[in-house]
Design an enzyme around this catalytic site. Structure first.
Site, PDB file in Angstrom:
ATOM      1  N   ASN A   1      -9.825  -0.957  -2.091  1.00 24.91           N
ATOM      2  CA  ASN A   1      -8.766   0.157  -1.905  1.00 24.91           C
ATOM      3  C   ASN A   1      -8.023  -0.990  -2.721  1.00 24.91           C
ATOM      4  OD1 ASN A   1      -5.504  -0.845  -0.951  1.00 24.91           O
ATOM      5  ND2 ASN A   1      -6.681  -1.159   1.202  1.00 24.91           N
TER       6      ASN A   1
ATOM      7  N   CYS B   1       0.736  -1.384  -0.323  1.00 23.59           N
ATOM      8  CA  CYS B   1       0.157   0.049   0.376  1.00 23.59           C
ATOM      9  C   CYS B   1       0.912   1.319  -0.055  1.00 23.59           C
ATOM     10  CB  CYS B   1      -1.070   0.555   1.165  1.00 23.59           C
ATOM     11  SG  CYS B   1      -2.018  -1.398   0.704  1.00 23.59           S
TER      12      CYS B   1
ATOM     13  N   HIS C   1      -3.691   7.497   1.814  1.00 20.75           N
ATOM     14  CA  HIS C   1      -3.531   5.681   0.567  1.00 20.75           C
ATOM     15  C   HIS C   1      -5.410   5.528   0.943  1.00 20.75           C
ATOM     16  CE1 HIS C   1      -3.897   2.368   0.290  1.00 20.75           C
ATOM     17  NE2 HIS C   1      -3.852   1.032   1.725  1.00 20.75           N
TER      18      HIS C   1
HETATM   19  N1  COA Z   1     -18.999  -9.725   5.991  1.00 21.48           N
HETATM   20  C1  COA Z   1     -20.095  -9.832   6.894  1.00 21.48           C
HETATM   21  N2  COA Z   1     -19.718  -9.919   7.926  1.00 21.48           N
HETATM   22  C2  COA Z   1     -18.444  -9.895   7.749  1.00 21.48           C
HETATM   23  C3  COA Z   1     -17.668 -10.207   6.790  1.00 21.48           C
HETATM   24  C4  COA Z   1     -18.075  -9.540   5.781  1.00 21.48           C
HETATM   25  N3  COA Z   1     -17.341  -8.827   4.446  1.00 21.48           N
HETATM   26  N4  COA Z   1     -16.012  -9.764   6.703  1.00 21.48           N
HETATM   27  C5  COA Z   1     -16.125 -10.891   8.850  1.00 21.48           C
HETATM   28  N5  COA Z   1     -17.190 -10.488   8.728  1.00 21.48           N
HETATM   29  C6  COA Z   1     -17.409 -11.246  10.020  1.00 21.48           C
HETATM   30  C7  COA Z   1     -16.281 -11.646  11.400  1.00 21.48           C
HETATM   31  O1  COA Z   1     -17.007 -13.242  10.900  1.00 21.48           O
HETATM   32  C8  COA Z   1     -16.762 -11.541  12.352  1.00 21.48           C
HETATM   33  O2  COA Z   1     -17.692 -12.785  12.902  1.00 21.48           O
HETATM   34  P1  COA Z   1     -18.141 -12.951  14.485  1.00 21.48           P
HETATM   35  O3  COA Z   1     -18.165 -12.051  15.215  1.00 21.48           O
HETATM   36  O4  COA Z   1     -19.335 -13.904  14.069  1.00 21.48           O
HETATM   37  O5  COA Z   1     -16.762 -13.705  14.401  1.00 21.48           O
HETATM   38  C9  COA Z   1     -16.828 -10.292  12.657  1.00 21.48           C
HETATM   39  O6  COA Z   1     -17.844  -9.792  11.194  1.00 21.48           O
HETATM   40  C10 COA Z   1     -16.704  -9.351  12.937  1.00 21.48           C
HETATM   41  O7  COA Z   1     -15.116  -8.786  12.832  1.00 21.48           O
HETATM   42  P2  COA Z   1     -13.483  -8.683  12.262  1.00 21.48           P
HETATM   43  O8  COA Z   1     -12.755  -8.613  11.605  1.00 21.48           O
HETATM   44  O9  COA Z   1     -13.806  -8.191  13.954  1.00 21.48           O
HETATM   45  O10 COA Z   1     -14.840  -7.047  11.777  1.00 21.48           O
HETATM   46  P3  COA Z   1     -13.772  -6.060  12.179  1.00 21.48           P
HETATM   47  O11 COA Z   1     -14.815  -4.643  12.819  1.00 21.48           O
HETATM   48  O12 COA Z   1     -12.380  -5.643  12.859  1.00 21.48           O
HETATM   49  O13 COA Z   1     -13.718  -5.114  10.811  1.00 21.48           O
HETATM   50  C11 COA Z   1     -12.307  -4.654   8.570  1.00 21.48           C
HETATM   51  C12 COA Z   1     -13.178  -5.975   9.915  1.00 21.48           C
HETATM   52  C13 COA Z   1     -10.951  -5.439   7.942  1.00 21.48           C
HETATM   53  C14 COA Z   1     -12.869  -3.948   8.154  1.00 21.48           C
HETATM   54  C15 COA Z   1     -11.282  -3.462   9.642  1.00 21.48           C
HETATM   55  O14 COA Z   1     -10.054  -4.897  10.627  1.00 21.48           O
HETATM   56  C16 COA Z   1     -10.741  -3.534   9.340  1.00 21.48           C
HETATM   57  O15 COA Z   1     -10.559  -2.485   8.952  1.00 21.48           O
HETATM   58  N6  COA Z   1      -9.129  -3.010   9.463  1.00 21.48           N
HETATM   59  C17 COA Z   1      -8.149  -2.319   8.280  1.00 21.48           C
HETATM   60  C18 COA Z   1      -7.938  -3.299   7.203  1.00 21.48           C
HETATM   61  C19 COA Z   1      -7.288  -2.390   6.376  1.00 21.48           C
HETATM   62  O16 COA Z   1      -7.509  -1.190   6.275  1.00 21.48           O
HETATM   63  N7  COA Z   1      -6.445  -3.057   5.409  1.00 21.48           N
HETATM   64  C20 COA Z   1      -6.100  -2.699   4.243  1.00 21.48           C
HETATM   65  C21 COA Z   1      -4.331  -2.262   4.411  1.00 21.48           C
HETATM   66  S1  COA Z   1      -3.333  -1.609   3.936  1.00 21.48           S
END
Ligand code: COA
Length: 348
Positions: free
Chosen positions: A305, A114, A275
């Protein structure tokens, strides 16, 4: 020493639009979940065949080169940032050189995910400053769609990423007050495995608690196995919360570092182009830096992204929309896998 100016900006996005709702055809997800967590409404996916990371990069490059008022023949160095190259090797920069009919100029690929474009811009800046090159083409391009797990198993990663490309042409200028004022690059490999695609790789999963079962051969044969495909190990892994927590600290930190280095403050920024990792991350940075809405540019809603493409794609759209005027101070910043992060301050 010369100063480096951005002489031309371009971008390309594939025509295929996939809304959040479209993704529900492949996995258990919803528009509400994706929008609430990431701000993403839709993304573009390249044609499965025929459209590649290098071909999208070339389309963006053609626009940047035309806008710089030069031809591909004038380019004297190419830097290509991507994590989704056409081939494991060689890199994409040589494909750009070949397909655009350029001279036998140097062609460099960099792997900084990224923050790849910020690293590439910084490398280009050094070559221009020293007078070594006069027209450097810097490309960021990604075709994520070929390597994502679009089943429910991979939904936490695959809903975030999209395909696209952006490019700039760098040239020297005698005006010491304009152009790239400074670039700032950082890395912390402590959490290298928290956002990664482990395979194919010569580490062969040695860092994993449960590595896949390997074929019983004395040499070779570990590059890509049936087991890796079956258990999904071939797909990217992301500890989303770890990424989020580190990103919201390092983005503001490196932006303030860049401002301090130039005796500037956040109020001097005319446009921040972060980004496009996640709209919530961008909004958090905006809040910490106390920037008004019109000083932060986001287009993740439309493209997801796009990793190394995201900064030049946003820069190009912001420039097209008339949000960057001569004399404006634009701050580019990125954070991503590695972890690596960086910022650039540019006076237009
Ligand atoms: N749709 C529906 N549910 C989903 C899902 C999707 N696409 N992806 C995950 N879930 C579910 C999980 O299974 C979990 O379910 P559970 O509570 O029953 O176990 C729940 O949603 C929460 O998952 P979690 O991973 O804790 O969610 P989160 O709030 O951390 O959000 C991201 C996930 C990835 C959106 C978040 O962590 C994030 O934005 N992180 C930064 C990522 C990023 O910027 N990456 C690029 C790097 S440059």
């Amino acid at each position: 020493m010369f100063q480096t100016r951005i002489a031309g900006i371009g971008h390309y996005v594939p025509k295929n639009i996939y809304s959040n709702h479209d993704l529900t055809r492949f996995m258990d997800t919803s528009d509400e979940w994706i929008q609430a967590r990431t701000g993403i409404q839709e993304r573009r996916f390249a044609d499965r065949f025929g459209e590649t990371t290098s071909s999208m990069g070339i389309a963006a490059a053609e626009m940047a080169i035309t806008r710089a008022g030069i031809t591909a023949q004038d380019i004297d160095f190419i830097i290509f940032a991507t994590l989704s190259p056409d081939y494991y090797f060689p890199g994409c920069a040589v494909l750009v050189q070949r397909e655009m009919g350029m001279q036998e100029v140097g062609a460099l690929d960099i792997r900084n995910q990224c923050s790849g474009f910020i690293y590439a811009l910084s490398i280009g800046d050094q070559f221009i400053k020293t007078g070594m090159y006069k027209n450097i083409l810097v490309i960021g391009s990604e075709k994520h769609s070929f390597a994502m797990d679009f089943s429910t198993r991979g939904r936490a990663v695959s809903v975030i990423f999209g395909d696209g490309a952006g490019a700039v042409v760098l040239q020297p200028t005698d005006d010491s007050k304009s152009g790239i004022l400074s670039t700032h690059l950082h890395a912390d490999g402590t959490d290298a495995e928290k956002l990664a695609m482990y395979y194919p790789g010569s580490a062969n999963g040695m860092h994993l608690d449960n590595p896949p079962v390997w074929p019983d051969v004395e040499l070779g044969g570990l590059f890509m196995t049936e087991e890796l495909v079956k258990d999904g190990s071939i797909f990217p892994y992301m500890d989303g919360q770890a990424v989020f927590k580190k990103a919201v600290v390092k983005f503001p930190e490196v932006i303030l570092e860049a401002l301090t280095k130039n005796n500037l403050t956040t109020s001097d920024i005319d446009l921040l182009i972060p980004h496009q990792a996640n709209l919530r991350i961008s909004q958090y940075i905006q809040k910490v830096l106390q920037l008004p809405n019109d000083k932060v540019f986001n287009n993740i809603q439309k493209y997801g992204n796009t990793t190394a493409a995201s900064v030049p794609l946003a820069l190009s759209e912001a420039w097209e929309a008339g949000k960057i005027k001569p004399g404006d101070l634009v701050c580019l910043a990125a954070f991503g896998a590695g972890f690596t992060w960086g910022a650039a301050l540019v006076r237009f």
